[in-house]
Motif scaffolding. Structure first.
Motif, PDB file in Angstrom:
ATOM      1  N   UNK A  28       0.823  -1.207   0.000  1.00 27.35           N
ATOM      2  CA  UNK A  28       0.000   0.000   0.000  1.00 27.35           C
ATOM      3  C   UNK A  28       0.861   1.263   0.000  1.00 27.35           C
ATOM      4  N   UNK A  29       2.194   1.110  -0.137  1.00 25.96           N
ATOM      5  CA  UNK A  29       3.086   2.257  -0.045  1.00 25.96           C
ATOM      6  C   UNK A  29       2.795   3.256  -1.151  1.00 25.96           C
ATOM      7  N   UNK A  30       2.820   4.556  -0.832  1.00 27.72           N
ATOM      8  CA  UNK A  30       2.540   5.561  -1.853  1.00 27.72           C
ATOM      9  C   UNK A  30       3.647   5.640  -2.894  1.00 27.72           C
ATOM     10  N   UNK A  31       3.266   5.909  -4.116  1.00 26.95           N
ATOM     11  CA  UNK A  31       4.205   6.106  -5.223  1.00 26.95           C
ATOM     12  C   UNK A  31       3.997   7.519  -5.743  1.00 26.95           C
ATOM     13  N   UNK A  32       5.067   8.339  -5.673  1.00 29.11           N
ATOM     14  CA  UNK A  32       4.955   9.739  -6.083  1.00 29.11           C
ATOM     15  C   UNK A  32       3.822  10.455  -5.351  1.00 29.11           C
ATOM     16  N   UNK A  33       3.690  10.115  -4.053  1.00 30.46           N
ATOM     17  CA  UNK A  33       2.688  10.805  -3.248  1.00 30.46           C
ATOM     18  C   UNK A  33       1.305  10.242  -3.384  1.00 30.46           C
ATOM     19  N   UNK A  34       1.118   9.187  -4.182  1.00 31.72           N
ATOM     20  CA  UNK A  34      -0.209   8.610  -4.379  1.00 31.72           C
ATOM     21  C   UNK A  34      -0.200   7.142  -3.969  1.00 31.72           C
ATOM     22  N   UNK A  35      -1.353   6.676  -3.459  1.00 32.70           N
ATOM     23  CA  UNK A  35      -1.458   5.265  -3.090  1.00 32.70           C
ATOM     24  C   UNK A  35      -1.609   4.406  -4.330  1.00 32.70           C
ATOM     25  N   UNK A  36      -0.904   3.305  -4.324  1.00 33.71           N
ATOM     26  CA  UNK A  36      -1.014   2.380  -5.433  1.00 33.71           C
ATOM     27  C   UNK A  36      -2.403   1.756  -5.427  1.00 33.71           C
ATOM     28  N   UNK A  37      -3.099   1.764  -6.569  1.00 30.05           N
ATOM     29  CA  UNK A  37      -4.456   1.176  -6.580  1.00 30.05           C
ATOM     30  C   UNK A  37      -4.425  -0.303  -6.242  1.00 30.05           C
ATOM     31  N   UNK A  38      -5.366  -0.720  -5.401  1.00 31.90           N
ATOM     32  CA  UNK A  38      -5.448  -2.124  -5.018  1.00 31.90           C
ATOM     33  C   UNK A  38      -6.307  -2.905  -5.989  1.00 31.90           C
ATOM     34  N   UNK A  39      -5.889  -4.122  -6.277  1.00 29.77           N
ATOM     35  CA  UNK A  39      -6.669  -4.980  -7.153  1.00 29.77           C
ATOM     36  C   UNK A  39      -7.880  -5.507  -6.385  1.00 29.77           C
ATOM     37  N   UNK A  40      -9.075  -5.427  -6.970  1.00 27.20           N
ATOM     38  CA  UNK A  40     -10.263  -5.947  -6.267  1.00 27.20           C
ATOM     39  C   UNK A  40     -10.070  -7.418  -5.923  1.00 27.20           C
ATOM     40  N   UNK A  41     -10.416  -7.781  -4.687  1.00 23.55           N
ATOM     41  CA  UNK A  41     -10.234  -9.162  -4.259  1.00 23.55           C
ATOM     42  C   UNK A  41     -11.262 -10.065  -4.932  1.00 23.55           C
ATOM     43  N   UNK A  42     -10.807 -11.205  -5.403  1.00 27.43           N
ATOM     44  CA  UNK A  42     -11.688 -12.141  -6.091  1.00 27.43           C
ATOM     45  C   UNK A  42     -12.520 -12.929  -5.082  1.00 27.43           C
ATOM     46  N   UNK A  43     -13.659 -13.408  -5.535  1.00 25.02           N
ATOM     47  CA  UNK A  43     -14.483 -14.278  -4.714  1.00 25.02           C
ATOM     48  C   UNK A  43     -14.050 -15.724  -4.917  1.00 25.02           C
ATOM     49  N   UNK A  44     -14.498 -16.609  -4.019  1.00 28.09           N
ATOM     50  CA  UNK A  44     -14.148 -18.021  -4.167  1.00 28.09           C
ATOM     51  C   UNK A  44     -14.735 -18.602  -5.447  1.00 28.09           C
ATOM     52  N   UNK A  45     -15.879 -18.078  -5.895  1.00 31.96           N
ATOM     53  CA  UNK A  45     -16.473 -18.555  -7.146  1.00 31.96           C
ATOM     54  C   UNK A  45     -15.586 -18.193  -8.339  1.00 31.96           C
ATOM     55  N   UNK A  46     -15.019 -16.986  -8.312  1.00 35.86           N
ATOM     56  CA  UNK A  46     -14.147 -16.574  -9.409  1.00 35.86           C
ATOM     57  C   UNK A  46     -12.867 -17.408  -9.436  1.00 35.86           C
ATOM     58  N   UNK A  47     -12.347 -17.721  -8.259  1.00 36.51           N
ATOM     59  CA  UNK A  47     -11.175 -18.594  -8.195  1.00 36.51           C
ATOM     60  C   UNK A  47     -11.523 -19.974  -8.759  1.00 36.51           C
ATOM     61  N   UNK A  48     -12.688 -20.493  -8.361  1.00 37.55           N
ATOM     62  CA  UNK A  48     -13.121 -21.801  -8.874  1.00 37.55           C
ATOM     63  C   UNK A  48     -13.289 -21.761 -10.395  1.00 37.55           C
ATOM     64  N   UNK A  49     -13.849 -20.666 -10.918  1.00 36.17           N
ATOM     65  CA  UNK A  49     -14.049 -20.546 -12.366  1.00 36.17           C
ATOM     66  C   UNK A  49     -12.713 -20.592 -13.112  1.00 36.17           C
ATOM     67  N   UNK A  50     -11.707 -19.884 -12.581  1.00 35.68           N
ATOM     68  CA  UNK A  50     -10.399 -19.851 -13.238  1.00 35.68           C
ATOM     69  C   UNK A  50      -9.736 -21.220 -13.204  1.00 35.68           C
ATOM     70  N   UNK A  51      -9.775 -21.882 -12.040  1.00 34.88           N
ATOM     71  CA  UNK A  51      -9.160 -23.204 -11.932  1.00 34.88           C
ATOM     72  C   UNK A  51      -9.898 -24.228 -12.786  1.00 34.88           C
ATOM     73  N   UNK A  52     -11.221 -24.115 -12.842  1.00 30.87           N
ATOM     74  CA  UNK A  52     -12.022 -25.011 -13.678  1.00 30.87           C
ATOM     75  C   UNK A  52     -11.619 -24.850 -15.147  1.00 30.87           C
ATOM     76  N   UNK A  53     -11.425 -23.592 -15.577  1.00 29.63           N
ATOM     77  CA  UNK A  53     -11.034 -23.340 -16.965  1.00 29.63           C
ATOM     78  C   UNK A  53      -9.668 -23.944 -17.262  1.00 29.63           C
TER      79      UNK A  53
END
Length: 303
Positions: free
Chosen positions: A7-32
């Motif tokens: 979460x450390x700032x870069x050039x005075x700005x916070x680095x955007x966080x990636x939205x956390x995936x749900x367990x269903x999305x993880x299952x979908x990726x592994x299934x694929x």
């Protein structure tokens, strides 16, 4: 104040966080990955810690995703101790929204097991006797007793036909006679299955300290379809298809019109499965709630 590196700032700005995936999305990726051949039959999966790091989720979400794929028979050896393994035989193991419709007995159990991976399990069912639901809940109950599933709360609502109506089916071909043995047989099955379902679920209060509520209400009509709503995010729907058959009741053969609900083809709709799926799930919930809150009445599972 210590700033976490990610979460450390870069050039005075916070680095955007990636939205956390749900367990269903993880299952979908592994299934694929499994279906595409990227993960081969018999291959060991990465550890839960590695998957959690890759997807940026907690290990609990990974475990839920792996259990989904295990319920679809895509993975084996899913446990906390060692990495899971891709099932050696993937033929016929398709699951999830892309899966072909299957009979209720084959399709309902893995979807119910997946629903029980949530902290708060919510199941609504509209059916003729609750036989299929009672059978399907057997597997997550076994997993709870084995310590593999640990929901904190379970809410189950079931709509069944009232004992006081003339059922459209099952019904004798010759019509209703004195005592109506066909109706009495259906009523006995409805009550027995409901009592087993209620007893098995409420028993989790004492054995595991789970907050459980199981409620039944009676419908003033014979449902031509069966519907299961899982955690407000999935709807499973099937038609009761009638046939004429002979059944022995009290040692006497009776010709009757009936439907075998356990063999009814079950169609799956998921909230995240596209616009039409999402609308179907939403409308099914509204329909169920409307029946529950308006024309249904108190149901006692007694003779």
């Amino acid at each position: 104040m210590v700033v976490e590196p990610e979460h450390a700032p870069v050039n005075g700005r916070k680095r955007p966080q990636r939205p956390q995936r749900t367990h269903r999305e993880v299952a979908d990726e592994l299934r694929a990955r499994i279906r595409s051949g990227r993960l081969q039959p018999g291959q060991r999966m990465p550890t839960q810690a590695q998957l959690a790091d890759e997807f940026g989720v907690e290990r609990g979400a990974v475990r839920q995703a792996l259990r989904i794929l295990q319920s679809e028979r895509l993975l084996t050896n899913v446990s906390k101790g060692s990495p899971a393994t891709v099932a050696p035989d993937l033929h016929g193991s398709l699951g999830g929204p892309a899966a072909p419709p299957m009979p209720t007995t084959a399709a309902l159990a893995p979807r119910i097991a997946e629903a029980f991976a949530a902290p708060h399990v919510e199941i609504d069912a509209l059916c003729l006797t609750s036989v299929s639901l009672t059978l399907a809940i057997g597997e997550p109950l076994r997993q709870i007793h084995a310590g593999r599933l640990k929901p904190a709360k379970i809410d189950v609502r079931v709509l069944l036909p009232s004992r006081n109506i003339d059922l459209a089916f099952p019904v004798a071909v010759a019509g209703r006679g004195a005592g109506d043995p066909v109706h009495e047989r259906w009523l006995a099955m409805r009550n027995a299955q409901g009592q087993v379902l209620q007893h098995n679920l409420l028993g989790l209060r004492a054995t595991h300290g789970i907050d459980v509520r199981v409620t039944f209400r009676a419908l003033p009509f014979t449902p031509p379809v069966k519907l299961y709503l899982l955690n407000g995010a999935e709807a499973l729907f099937a038609y009761y298809t009638l046939s004429r058959r002979e059944q022995e009741i009290d040692h006497e053969p009776v010709e009757m019109y009936d439907a075998e609900g356990t063999r009814s083809t079950l169609f799956t709709f998921e909230q995240g499965g596209g616009l039409r799926d999402g609308v179907f799930v939403k409308q099914s919930r509204l329909w169920f709630d409307a029946l529950w809150e308006t024309i249904s009445s108190e149901l006692l599972l007694t003779a």
